[in-house]
Design a protein around this motif. Structure first.
Motif, short mmCIF file in Angstrom:
data_model
loop_
_atom_site.label_atom_id
_atom_site.label_comp_id
_atom_site.label_asym_id
_atom_site.label_seq_id
_atom_site.Cartn_x
_atom_site.Cartn_y
_atom_site.Cartn_z
N GLY A 245 0.61 -1.05 0.01
CA GLY A 245 0.06 0.00 0.00
C GLY A 245 0.81 1.40 -0.22
O GLY A 245 0.71 2.36 -0.90
N PRO A 246 1.93 1.36 0.67
CA PRO A 246 2.57 2.67 1.01
C PRO A 246 3.49 2.80 -0.30
O PRO A 246 3.72 3.91 -0.56
N PHE A 247 3.73 1.97 -1.05
CA PHE A 247 4.62 2.16 -2.24
C PHE A 247 3.81 2.49 -3.41
O PHE A 247 4.08 3.70 -4.17
N ALA A 248 2.47 2.22 -3.43
CA ALA A 248 1.37 2.70 -4.29
C ALA A 248 1.29 4.09 -3.81
O ALA A 248 1.05 5.15 -4.70
N GLY A 249 0.99 4.46 -2.55
CA GLY A 249 0.97 5.85 -2.09
C GLY A 249 2.15 6.56 -2.63
O GLY A 249 2.08 7.81 -2.95
N GLN A 250 3.29 6.13 -2.43
CA GLN A 250 4.56 6.86 -2.89
C GLN A 250 4.38 7.40 -4.26
O GLN A 250 4.58 8.46 -4.85
#
Length: 393
Positions: free
Chosen positions: A18-23
């Motif tokens: 999830g956080p890499f998608a957010g990045q």
């Protein structure tokens, strides 16, 4: 002012997918508000190699984001996030399926408040199906999706790549799905759910393996550094200890390689003249190429092959990438200071946009650095003070 400027994303969840998608969404200009647990934050803050008590990954995976601390496990924190979601375009989450419904943050609830909301789920096995409720990290999804079976040496156990491949693939599909849903919303005015299963993100890359087995009777297996029947296309040694990949398996490219080797007759030799013939004699052909490459230093070899139009690339490491002029010219090495003042290199923004380029305006923030600013839109000072005193934020 990236292409997603004006898009607001609430990032819920932790670790990588999830956080890499957010990045990536933040790289493209979206306002990404990361919701983290008070006191502890995302475990990625302490993941992997650390310096000054902080992960060296955190400044990159949380770059361009705002950090807001909210206790999602309590009703008051859940209500805060519902209020934030009413003003957002996207909610991005990677909890186990069912968690958002338990917290009153499911799509049905949020879309009643905000009909245009796009809720993007990233999970091991998806939101439906018999395995949907199972825990599923990226490494497990790589096994289930099939890629582990094809990775590594045929004489060894299935291998993994040295990165979190499954999580990263899921993040890429999450970004693709987010942008597709936002594009459709521009026509319909309605949001929707985007369901990304990590094992399916892996499975999507598995080419024709199903048809190969079902119709062709071939079960693709681990083959080390080559693809069976594709030659020459392998890793080759050089005189200075470097290794290069040469991909000269097409007929015309092989002819150019033979010319570069000073052995043009190889291109018309019936043993090597066709794709099928070269594939059948992969080992002996690789031995010929290796004998030639091992007598040359890597820079000399690469220059010679480039002059002949033969695809070639050095097997890079972090050390060599940092000094590579092409990476520098493409702005793929971005130097930024983290919150402790340490200057760190990180990957640049991919892809490049000609008119609305993505940029890195900020490294991963301190925990809760933006709580007051973001929550001021939904909570006055008195309410925020009570929430902080009670440990909700």
């Amino acid at each position: 002012m990236g292409p997603l400027h004006g898009t607001r994303v609430l990032e819920l969840g932790s670790f990588i997918a999830g956080p890499f998608a957010g990045q990536l969404l933040a790289d493209y200009g979206a306002e990404v508000v990361k919701i983290e647990p008070p006191a502890t934050g995302d475990p990625m803050r302490r993941w992997g190699i650390t310096k000054d008590g902080e992960s060296l990954w955190w400044p990159a995976i949380a770059r361009n984001k705002k950090s807001v601390t909210v206790d999602l496990r309590g009703e008051r924190g859940q209500e805060l996030v519902r209020e934030l979601a009413a003003t957002a375009d996207v909610v991005l989450e990677n909890f186990r399926p069912g968690t958002l419904r338990k917290w009153g943050l499911d799509y049905e609830t949020l879309s009643a408040l905000n009909p245009g909301i796009v809720v993007v789920h990233v999970s091991g096995f998806g939101q439906t199906g018999p395995n949907s409720g199972l825990a599923g990290f990226g490494s497990v999804a790589e096994a289930v999706g099939g890629i582990r079976h094809t990775t590594g040496s045929p004489d060894d156990a299935p291998a993994r790549t040295g990165i979190s491949l499954g999580d990263s693939l899921a993040a890429l599909f999450a970004v693709i799905g987010t942008q597709a849903a936002l594009l459709e919303r521009a026509r319909s005015g309605r949001g929707q759910e985007v369901d990304v299963a990590i094992y399916e993100a892996v499975f999507a890359l598995m080419e024709s393996t199903l048809a190969d087995y079902h119709a062709g009777g071939v079960l693709r297996k681990r083959s080390g550094s080559v693809l069976p029947g594709v030659a020459p296309s392998n890793v080759y040694p050089t005189a200075d200890g470097a290794e290069v990949v040469i991909a000269a398996n097409a007929d015309t490219v092989f002819a150019r390689l033979a010319e570069a080797m000073g052995q043009p007759e190889l291109a018309t030799d019936e043993r090597y003249a066709t794709h099928q013939a070269r594939g059948a004699r992969m080992a002996e052909l690789d031995a010929l190429v290796s004998a030639w490459t091992s007598a040359r230093k890597s820079d000399e070899l690469i220059d010679e092959l480039n002059r002949h139009g033969v695809p070639v690339g050095r097997i890079n490491t972090a050390a060599s990438i940092l000094t590579d002029p092409h990476f520098a010219a493409r702005e793929m090495i971005q130097w930024r200071r983290n919150q402790h003042g340490t200057e760190l290199p990180m990957n640049g923004v991919v892809p490049k946009f000609s008119r609305t380029p993505g940029e890195i305006t900020r490294t991963g923030p301190a925990l809760g650095a933006d709580t007051d600013e973001v929550l001021a839109a939904v909570a006055d000072g008195e309410r925020l003070g009570r929430l902080r005193a009670d440990g909700v934020v």
